[in-house]
Design a protein around this motif. Structure first.
Motif, short mmCIF file in Angstrom:
data_model
loop_
_atom_site.label_atom_id
_atom_site.label_comp_id
_atom_site.label_asym_id
_atom_site.label_seq_id
_atom_site.Cartn_x
_atom_site.Cartn_y
_atom_site.Cartn_z
N ALA A 40 0.81 -1.21 0.00
CA ALA A 40 0.00 0.00 0.00
C ALA A 40 0.84 1.26 0.00
O ALA A 40 0.37 2.34 -0.37
CB ALA A 40 -0.92 0.01 1.21
N LEU A 81 -5.05 -1.13 -5.04
CA LEU A 81 -4.91 -0.26 -3.87
C LEU A 81 -6.19 0.56 -3.77
O LEU A 81 -6.50 1.36 -4.65
CB LEU A 81 -3.70 0.66 -4.01
N THR A 225 -3.04 1.60 7.41
CA THR A 225 -3.28 0.51 6.45
C THR A 225 -3.96 -0.66 7.16
O THR A 225 -3.30 -1.54 7.71
CB THR A 225 -1.95 0.05 5.83
N GLN A 249 -5.81 -1.83 1.30
CA GLN A 249 -6.53 -0.58 1.48
C GLN A 249 -5.74 0.31 2.44
O GLN A 249 -5.02 -0.17 3.32
CB GLN A 249 -7.92 -0.85 2.07
N ARG A 250 -5.86 1.60 2.25
CA ARG A 250 -5.26 2.56 3.17
C ARG A 250 -5.99 3.89 3.06
O ARG A 250 -6.81 4.10 2.16
CB ARG A 250 -3.78 2.73 2.90
#
Length: 480
Positions: A40, A81, A225, A249-250
């Motif tokens: 990420a 992402l 994250t 994901q972040r």
């Protein structure tokens, strides 16, 4: 089910950014520990360079398990992402050029010896560097003992890096730059010293070469994250119209700060959005103490108060006030000046980031390996306060939250994710909560032995531990 791959890129929604049309990658970076944060964060930065300069593909090396590298390989190195924020977005990252697991030792060694590889990075968590509590290489660590014996494939990242550097030196080639990307205080200097110490056990000339010729800049990284749980992956499948087994994901915020050593790192890090500075320590200090200190405090106290995620914990008005007061009054005053960073704004931004409802950052995830994190996230601020003659009761209470969290988990037989889990369980069984805190300090587990000589601090900690254990929040700085 159809998965993300180069063959399926064209079928993605038009709103998804992709690396379609990018030239074939070469490997210029080797990365140890290709977990969610790396994918990420660092990989997302490097990905921005690759369309115009494909020399900097990243070889993803996993030292323990094959799950991540196999998932990446099956998807041609592609993964999504997902930015989870006020303005969400989806972007397919294609930064990885090789996928190596524990059984691929020969390929890993070959890459480390290849002069085309200019940068070796790592995200192996604090404990992955096999350091003793004083920050030096722990020569008694089982992985280091194994690697120094030379009986087989290295188990430690230190062993692997020295193996690669030894091959470079033997071939008369220039060394690669080593760049640790875990938030460990003074990480570059500690890893550099560990590499020298490791090499010196068998080859003093190699150790001297590493000491004088190998660059290991300090770094600081930051982006919240969360783990890629089943709910996230299911939602993403619906958005993409296909599955992605390696998605991450972040939040939108991402920061990568690297010590400017005045050398060519290989990839153009500045163009990738990296902040180059002569004072990483100041940025590191602000992040570790303000963001990570508040994060760990919210995690342990939040779990004890029944919350499951950071955003949920921040909905607890008492806990949110506690975090703000702790950072404002007991942490920020001892951070010092950070060139280019407004600490008041940074504090406000951090607490606002914690409230982001789109990020489900599990407190259980943050609570992992607390004995390795507490000394830097809370212990350094605690020591700074005591050096100034201040008894920081919010930090003491937050530390007590960690102690009680461990004590209750151990007493109920709930597994504890910590390298000292066995000793923690043993000490918790033999002691009530306040005595358990003292036992941890005696063993230098999370709490330093130096604390034992500070009678006022130990008394305050034991009192706070009992209050937190009894849920007598009115007896601590935590209201409510």
């Amino acid at each position: 089910m159809t998965f993300l791959s180069r063959a399926t890129l064209s079928g993605l929604p038009a709103t998804v950014e992709t690396p379609a049309g990018r030239p074939a990658l070469k490997t210029g970076i080797v990365h140890f520990g290709p977990g969610a944060f790396h994918r990420a964060h660092q990989a997302a930065h490097i990905d921005r360079l690759l369309t115009d300069d494909p020399r900097w593909g990243i070889a993803a090396v996993s030292l323990r398990t094959r799950g991540t590298v196999d998932a990446l390989a099956a998807q041609d190195g592609l993964y999504t992402l997902a930015i989870r924020d006020a303005q969400p977005s989806l972007r397919v990252i294609g930064a990885h050029s090789a996928f190596l697991g524990p059984e691929d030792a020969a390929q890993t060694a070959a890459l480390l010896a290849d002069p085309a590889v200019r940068l070796v990075t790592s995200t192996v968590t604090e404990k992955g560097y096999c350091l003793a509590p004083d920050g030096t290489l722990d020569l008694s660590h089982s992985d280091i003992v194994h690697d120094l014996a030379g009986a087989g494939t290295p188990r430690s990242v230190v062993g692997w890096i020295v193996l690669g550097l030894a091959a470079r030196r033997a071939a008369g080639a220039a060394p690669f730059t080593v760049m640790p990307c875990d938030n460990l205080a003074d990480n570059g200097r500690k890893l550099h010293a560990a590499l020298v110490a490791y090499a010196g056990q068998s080859d003093e000339e190699l150790a001297a070469w590493i000491e004088t010729q190998v660059a290991v800049p300090c770094t600081m990284v930051d982006s919240i994250t969360p783990a890629s749980d089943a709910g996230f992956l299911s939602e993403l499948t619906a958005q993409l119209g296909l599955a992605d087994a390696a998605a991450v994901q972040r939040e939108a915020f991402a920061q990568w700060v690297v010590e400017d050593l005045g050398i060519d790192f290989g990839p153009d890090l500045k163009a990738a959005g990296v902040i180059l500075t002569s004072d990483v320590a100041a940025w590191e200090r602000a992040k570790l103490r303000i963001l990570n200190g508040a994060h760990s405090s919210i995690a342990y106290l939040g779990l004890l108060r029944g919350a499951a995620s950071v955003a949920e914990a921040m909905q607890d008005a008492a806990l949110a006030r506690f975090a703000d007061a702790m950072v404002r009054n007991e942490i920020q005053p001892f951070v010092g000046t950070v060139p280019g960073l407004d600490l008041d704004q940074y504090r406000a931004d951090v607490l606002q980031r914690f409230r982001n409802p789109a990020i489900v950052h599990r407190l259980e995830q943050i609570a992992i390996d607390g004995s390795q994190k507490i000394p830097y996230r809370l212990g350094d601020s605690l020591a700074a306060n005591r050096a100034a003659g201040v008894l920081p009761r919010h930090i003491v209470t937050a530390t007590a939250g960690w102690v009680v969290f461990l004590h209750e988990r151990a007493r109920t037989g709930t597994p504890i994710a910590d390298p000292h889990a066995a000793v923690i369980a043993e000490r918790a069984a033999d002691n009530d909560a306040p005595a358990f805190a003292r036992a941890l300090a005696e063993r230098d587990i999370g709490l330093s032995r130096a604390m034992l000589a500070d009678a006022a601090l130990m008394a305050a900690l034991e009192q706070a531990v009992q209050a937190v254990a009894d849920r007598r929040w009115d007896a601590t700085p935590l209201p409510g």
